[in-house]
Design a protein around this motif. Structure first.
Motif, PDB file in Angstrom:
ATOM      1  N   VAL A 113       6.608 -26.265   8.548  1.00  0.00           N
ATOM      2  CA  VAL A 113       7.203 -25.420   9.589  1.00  0.00           C
ATOM      3  C   VAL A 113       8.363 -26.151  10.265  1.00  0.00           C
ATOM      4  N   ILE A 114       8.180 -27.430  10.536  1.00  0.00           N
ATOM      5  CA  ILE A 114       9.245 -28.223  11.165  1.00  0.00           C
ATOM      6  C   ILE A 114      10.477 -28.280  10.264  1.00  0.00           C
ATOM      7  N   LEU A 115      10.271 -28.557   8.989  1.00  0.00           N
ATOM      8  CA  LEU A 115      11.394 -28.714   8.060  1.00  0.00           C
ATOM      9  C   LEU A 115      12.044 -27.379   7.713  1.00  0.00           C
ATOM     10  N   ALA A 116      11.264 -26.303   7.707  1.00  0.00           N
ATOM     11  CA  ALA A 116      11.805 -24.992   7.331  1.00  0.00           C
ATOM     12  C   ALA A 116      12.891 -24.524   8.285  1.00  0.00           C
ATOM     13  N   GLN A 117      12.920 -25.037   9.497  1.00  0.00           N
ATOM     14  CA  GLN A 117      13.886 -24.599  10.513  1.00  0.00           C
ATOM     15  C   GLN A 117      15.174 -25.411  10.517  1.00  0.00           C
ATOM     16  N   ALA A 118      15.341 -26.305   9.549  1.00  0.00           N
ATOM     17  CA  ALA A 118      16.510 -27.190   9.550  1.00  0.00           C
ATOM     18  C   ALA A 118      17.820 -26.409   9.593  1.00  0.00           C
ATOM     19  N   ALA A 119      17.969 -25.417   8.720  1.00  0.00           N
ATOM     20  CA  ALA A 119      19.226 -24.660   8.668  1.00  0.00           C
ATOM     21  C   ALA A 119      19.485 -23.927   9.977  1.00  0.00           C
ATOM     22  N   LEU A 120      18.453 -23.300  10.511  1.00  0.00           N
ATOM     23  CA  LEU A 120      18.600 -22.561  11.769  1.00  0.00           C
ATOM     24  C   LEU A 120      18.981 -23.490  12.910  1.00  0.00           C
ATOM     25  N   ASN A 121      18.282 -24.609  13.035  1.00  0.00           N
ATOM     26  CA  ASN A 121      18.494 -25.469  14.192  1.00  0.00           C
ATOM     27  C   ASN A 121      19.797 -26.253  14.123  1.00  0.00           C
TER      28      ASN A 121
END
Length: 459
Positions: A242-250
């Protein structure tokens, strides 16, 4: 299907959390917008333009570091004692921090104490927002009909672009003052006016009921004294993904929505009102994009919609800056809509249900909050600071676009490792299968303390 008696409270809670979330993000985004317009001049006047810009965005990044601390504390008490009370505390703390920023003396009045006080209040804001996302989303999704969780979880997410829209509008209106008046007192009024929004949001949150899922867990005595320990023990792998999946968004969102304002005014040389209007247009459309993409995830699944949004955030990174560099108000607005409305809309809306469904009721507030805010600290915190440094060093935006594209690859790898959760029941009790409590096929629900299991919330 839900009957009308159960659908009505779900709608009420979703709208209530949206209003409260809009209030918190209004407070939070005010600094991001004001930082590009006035804080460099008022709190770091002895710095060069480049150093001042980097200092302002470093202070912005501090809140992202503090947010996981707030997430852990709010998540712990939210999973132990209820979502409602923690949401009331978070909005109150955020409101106090924002109101006090509006009263801060500047560097010209009290010297180095001014930026130090600004840092402290930003830390307070970061701590408060750490409890917002997980609590509001958890309340909405735990009330939602089973076949509409994507939509209902996306409704609180509307508060994010709505808060951005309101904050940008308020600063835009006061920025129409003569510059001397705006810098002297005009910028303060949007911060002080947040007290009214906080009062409304707090009242609404105090008048909604605790979620049925949490009440069931409490009745079955399935709550845990150590949610963080249980989260790490039973949900370590999905939490990391979950933490890594948001890389592009963040990485992408804060560069597109916040740092680009500074870039447009300092490097491209457009008037202040041009990027503000562009962000307002993108944010206004994004309010409606959130429920739209939420509904798409109910129909087509969480993973495909979220992955498509991550790909879009990376793909648009090069044309985004090409459009900004034209200096054309129309093309700048189109760039903001492409990045914020579509890219942010497709990811931020869907992750609310996608990630909530990865955790059971006893750790859902903690898991969602920590996963969301730790990712923000890891990726968003350095993003705006490094963007300013890269442009100062290379005099080009190509490295920034490449960084956003690289973050997309990280997201896609993590998304591939997560299970599709759109068509599975949400778990009330812990799952010790080593993966996620959202999988009905892999259920292994315990019966803690001698009590029978509360059951899966198939609704």
């Amino acid at each position: 299907m839900y009957d009308n008696a159960r659908t009505k409270p779900a709608v009420k809670v979703a709208l209530a959390t949206m209003i409260g979330t809009a209030t918190e993000w209004y407070d939070y985004f005010l600094y991001g917008t004001a930082s590009a317009l006035v804080f460099e001049k008022l709190f770091f006047p002895n710095f060069s333009q480049v150093a001042g810009s980097m200092a302002v965005f470093a202070v912005f990044g501090i809140t992202l570091v503090v947010r996981p601390v707030g997430a852990a504390i709010f998540g712990h008490f939210g999973d132990r004692f209820g979502r409602k009370s923690m949401l009331a505390v978070s909005i109150l703390v955020m409101g106090i921090g924002t109101f006090l920023i509006g009263l801060l003396p500047t560097y010209a009045s009290i010297g180095i104490a001014a930026p130090l006080a600004l840092v402290f209040l930003r830390v307070l804001q970061g701590f408060a927002v750490g409890g917002e996302y997980g609590g509001a989303t958890t309340m909405a999704i735990e009330y939602a009909p089973a076949n509409r969780r994507g939509l209902y979880a996306a409704i609180p997410q509307m508060g994010n672009p709505l808060g951005m829209l309101l904050g940008t509008i308020s600063l835009y209106l006061f920025a129409q003052l003569p510059q001397a008046q705006f810098l002297a007192w005009g910028w303060r009024l949007p911060f002080l006016l947040s007290a009214v929004m906080v009062a409304v949001g707090l009242y609404i949150r105090l008048n909604i009921a605790e979620t049925p899922a949490f009440n069931r867990a409490q009745a079955a005595r399935q709550s845990t004294r150590a949610p963080l320990v249980q989260l790490w023990r039973n949900y370590r792998r999905p939490l990391i993904l979950v933490i890594l999946a948001q890389a592009a968004l963040n990485v992408g969102f804060y560069i597109y929505s916040t740092w680009s304002l500074s870039y447009l005014t300092h490097e491209v040389g457009v008037p202040i009102h041009v990027p503000l209007i562009a962000v307002m247009a993108a944010a206004a459309l994004n309010v409606f994009a959130q429920p739209f993409f939420g509904m798409m995830s109910d129909r087509f699944g969480r993973k495909p919609v979220y992955a498509a949004g991550a790909v879009w955030l990376g793909a648009v990174s090069f044309p985004f800056f090409w459009l900004l560099q034209t200096g054309s108000p129309v093309l700048i607005t189109i760039a903001m809509i492409l990045a914020i409305t579509i890219g942010h809309g497709a990811t931020y809306s869907v992750q609310a249900s996608f990630f909530s469904e990865a955790f059971d009721t006893t750790v859902r507030y903690s898991g969602l909050s920590i996963g969301y805010h730790f990712s923000a600290a890891l990726f968003s915190g350095p993003a705006t600071f490094l963007a300013a440094a890269l442009v100062a060093w290379t005099h080009s935006t190509l490295a920034i676009s490449a960084a956003i594209s690289g973050a997309t690859l990280v997201s896609l790898a993590a998304i591939a490792g997560l299970k599709e959760t759109g068509n599975t029941p949400m778990a009330d009790a812990p799952d010790h299968s080593g993966w996620t409590g959202a999988s009905a096929e892999a259920e292994n629900l315990t019966e803690p303390r001698g009590h029978s299991r509360a059951g899966i919330d198939a609704r």
